[in-house]
Design a protein around this motif. Structure first.
Motif, PDB file in Angstrom:
ATOM      1  N   GLU A 148       0.651  -1.278   0.014  1.00  8.44           N
ATOM      2  CA  GLU A 148       0.066   0.138   0.014  1.00  8.44           C
ATOM      3  C   GLU A 148       0.779   1.369   0.024  1.00  8.44           C
ATOM      4  O   GLU A 148       0.491   2.098  -0.870  1.00  8.44           O
ATOM      5  CB  GLU A 148      -0.935  -0.106   1.028  1.00  8.44           C
ATOM      6  N   ILE A 149       1.907   1.281   0.822  1.00 10.42           N
ATOM      7  CA  ILE A 149       2.739   2.302   0.768  1.00 10.42           C
ATOM      8  C   ILE A 149       3.578   2.643  -0.658  1.00 10.42           C
ATOM      9  O   ILE A 149       3.479   3.763  -1.086  1.00 10.42           O
ATOM     10  CB  ILE A 149       3.898   2.237   1.687  1.00 10.42           C
ATOM     11  N   ALA A 150       3.997   1.546  -1.151  1.00  9.37           N
ATOM     12  CA  ALA A 150       4.526   1.464  -2.438  1.00  9.37           C
ATOM     13  C   ALA A 150       3.808   1.937  -3.608  1.00  9.37           C
ATOM     14  O   ALA A 150       3.923   2.895  -4.249  1.00  9.37           O
ATOM     15  CB  ALA A 150       5.144   0.083  -3.090  1.00  9.37           C
ATOM     16  N   LEU A 154       3.950   5.493  -5.556  1.00 13.45           N
ATOM     17  CA  LEU A 154       4.507   4.885  -6.973  1.00 13.45           C
ATOM     18  C   LEU A 154       6.166   4.619  -6.947  1.00 13.45           C
ATOM     19  O   LEU A 154       6.725   4.900  -7.661  1.00 13.45           O
ATOM     20  CB  LEU A 154       4.400   6.146  -7.817  1.00 13.45           C
ATOM     21  N   ALA A 155       6.287   3.649  -5.806  1.00 12.35           N
ATOM     22  CA  ALA A 155       7.449   3.185  -5.540  1.00 12.35           C
ATOM     23  C   ALA A 155       7.238   1.623  -5.912  1.00 12.35           C
ATOM     24  O   ALA A 155       6.288   1.097  -5.830  1.00 12.35           O
ATOM     25  CB  ALA A 155       8.305   3.299  -4.348  1.00 12.35           C
ATOM     26  N   THR A 156       8.439   0.807  -5.981  1.00  6.40           N
ATOM     27  CA  THR A 156       8.326  -0.500  -5.852  1.00  6.40           C
ATOM     28  C   THR A 156       8.035  -1.374  -4.540  1.00  6.40           C
ATOM     29  O   THR A 156       8.542  -0.595  -3.658  1.00  6.40           O
ATOM     30  CB  THR A 156       9.559  -1.283  -6.632  1.00  6.40           C
ATOM     31  N   GLU A 157       7.601  -2.213  -4.572  1.00  2.42           N
ATOM     32  CA  GLU A 157       7.351  -2.785  -3.010  1.00  2.42           C
ATOM     33  C   GLU A 157       8.650  -3.285  -2.539  1.00  2.42           C
ATOM     34  O   GLU A 157       9.017  -2.845  -1.396  1.00  2.42           O
ATOM     35  CB  GLU A 157       6.515  -4.088  -3.393  1.00  2.42           C
ATOM     36  N   PRO A 158       9.712  -3.799  -3.126  1.00  2.00           N
ATOM     37  CA  PRO A 158      10.982  -4.025  -2.559  1.00  2.00           C
ATOM     38  C   PRO A 158      11.869  -3.010  -2.005  1.00  2.00           C
ATOM     39  O   PRO A 158      12.419  -3.049  -1.102  1.00  2.00           O
ATOM     40  CB  PRO A 158      11.828  -4.710  -3.884  1.00  2.00           C
ATOM     41  N   ALA A 159      11.540  -1.627  -2.983  1.00  2.05           N
ATOM     42  CA  ALA A 159      12.258  -0.738  -2.527  1.00  2.05           C
ATOM     43  C   ALA A 159      11.796   0.146  -1.185  1.00  2.05           C
ATOM     44  O   ALA A 159      12.493   0.503  -0.270  1.00  2.05           O
ATOM     45  CB  ALA A 159      12.169   0.276  -3.536  1.00  2.05           C
ATOM     46  N   VAL A 160      10.451  -0.022  -0.955  1.00  5.02           N
ATOM     47  CA  VAL A 160       9.841   0.404   0.176  1.00  5.02           C
ATOM     48  C   VAL A 160      10.019  -0.732   1.414  1.00  5.02           C
ATOM     49  O   VAL A 160      10.292   0.025   2.638  1.00  5.02           O
ATOM     50  CB  VAL A 160       8.425   0.454  -0.046  1.00  5.02           C
ATOM     51  N   ALA A 161      10.039  -1.621   1.086  1.00  5.05           N
ATOM     52  CA  ALA A 161      10.345  -2.853   2.089  1.00  5.05           C
ATOM     53  C   ALA A 161      11.938  -2.583   2.579  1.00  5.05           C
ATOM     54  O   ALA A 161      12.171  -2.615   3.761  1.00  5.05           O
ATOM     55  CB  ALA A 161      10.267  -4.371   1.658  1.00  5.05           C
TER      56      ALA A 161
END
Length: 420
Positions: A148-150, A154-161
């Motif tokens: 949801e944050i990603a 508009l970021a990738t999920e791995p980047a946010v994680a």
């Protein structure tokens, strides 16, 4: 109800409970284990157990208490494995391990306000980058998933994680304790907290990239955080100022886009679509900020500006001279080229577009505005008001080339065509 329906109903209940209770859960656990990252892991463990048990056993009468009790059992198991087990066990309660079902709220009622404040200030710790603070705040206080944050930014999920993991590691490496800042550091740390919440709101109110002009879900999440802060820090004027500002700006959300999602600028908005409840809440929050006394800070001043728009029944009724005066005060309290740019617009709307253009030109060379699409957009509008349409067209085209938001780009290009 079929088995599938029961499963879906349980999952919906778990999702709703988690969104409501997760911040309280993590805050209470962090006080016990003195580690925000570990507290979130324990809370997630409790959530996984709920996902396994609730579909078969049914949703408990007090699901938040169930999650807390389950997470505390996991915390106790963890503390038993640590050398400081005896001391920590005393903090939890000598008899907690002997009870099969400990009361999850027994040691929370007197601490929940302080725990939540500690969590807010820890998630927004200045040791973290701004992006990390935003992500960690949405994760710990908003209960949002990494996905949801990603999607929101508009970021990738791995980047946010990875950003969230790095944030937790940074807090651990720097020995950041789960505690309130010292009195001397409170003002600076509170400023960081308010900045993070307002960044979240602004990304929802005017998306910096993507296909959508607004992202209401982010605005609503920031509003929830702002209301939480106002309840936790009732004596801080700027907290109420930020709450007022967000309530008043959020009141316009429905009117900011047309049926096709295209942007609708403030002068063209149908004010009948403005949310009167949010306006009333915003004005009440502004009154609370005023009642606490002292000079207004930047958020309360911006809220006072938003109130000028909210009180105007029609666009033509707006007291632009007061808006321009408030921007002048804001420029003194919180100097910024963006504030000056907004003051230029207000001065022009008050009847002096030539003076407005002078103000805009005075900050045009500021490096902080390099690549900022609103600078050429404002200049384009002021030039158009002065009849200098060729120059205005070029400015709108430049604004379109700078923005990363597709809706905004289309708006700027349409303004350029109008000037042609």
């Amino acid at each position: 109800m079929t088995g599938t329906e029961a499963l879906l109903a349980a999952h919906r209940a778990i999702e709703a409970v988690w969104r409501i209770e997760s911040a309280r859960l993590v805050a209470g656990l962090a006080r016990l284990v003195d580690d925000v990252g570990l507290a979130e892991e324990l809370a997630q463990d409790a959530l996984l157990i709920a996902l396994e048990q609730w579909p078969e056993a049914g949703v408990p009468d007090n699901p938040g208490a169930w999650l807390m009790a389950t997470a505390k059992h996991r915390a106790i198991d963890h503390l038993r494995r640590r050398s400081r087990y005896e001391r920590k066990l005393q903090e939890i309660g000598r008899d907690v391990g002997s009870r099969p079902q400990p009361d999850p709220d027994a040691d929370m009622d007197d601490h929940i306000r302080d725990d939540m404040l500690r969590l807010v200030f820890t998630a927004c710790h200045p040791a973290l980058t701004t992006e990390a603070r935003v992500s960690l705040t949405l994760r710990l206080l908003g209960g949002l998933t990494t996905g949801e944050i990603a999607r929101a930014f508009l970021a990738t999920e791995p980047a946010v994680a990875q950003r969230i993991v790095r944030a937790k590691r940074t807090l651990a490496a720097k020995g950041v304790r789960f505690e309130m800042p010292a009195p001397g550091d409170l003002a600076e740390r509170l400023a960081s907290v308010l900045e993070v919440v307002y960044l979240i709101f602004n990304e929802g109110y005017s998306a910096t990239a993507g296909d959508d002009w607004t992202r209401p879900d982010l605005c609503h999440e920031a509003l929830r955080l702002g209301r939480l802060l106002a309840g936790l820090l009732p004596g801080e004027p700027e907290v109420h100022g930020l709450a007022a500002l967000m309530e008043l700006q959020a009141s316009r959300l429905r009117a900011r886009t047309g049926p096709d999602g295209a942007p609708v600028l403030l002068p063209d908005q149908d004010r009948r679509l403005w949310d009167r409840l949010l306006i009333r809440r915003g004005l009440e929050a502004l009154e609370r900020a005023e009642s606490l006394g002292g000079a207004f800070g930047p958020y309360a001043l911006q809220a006072a500006i938003a109130a000028c728009h909210a009180r105007a029944v029609r666009g033509g009724d707006t007291d632009w001279e007061r808006v321009a005066a408030l921007y002048r005060v804001l420029a003194h309290v919180s100097p910024s080229p963006v504030v000056e740019l907004n003051r230029a617009v207000a001065v022009a709307m008050a009847g002096d577009p030539a003076r407005g253009l002078e103000i805009a030109d005075a900050v045009a060379g500021d490096k902080a505005l390099r690549g900022y699409p609103q600078l050429p957009a404002v200049r384009g509008d002021l030039l158009a008001r002065l009849g200098r349409t060729d120059e205005a067209r070029r400015e709108f085209e430049r604004a379109a080339s700078l923005t990363g938001n597709e809706r905004e780009r289309a708006l700027f290009l349409a303004r350029a065509v109008d000037c042609g």
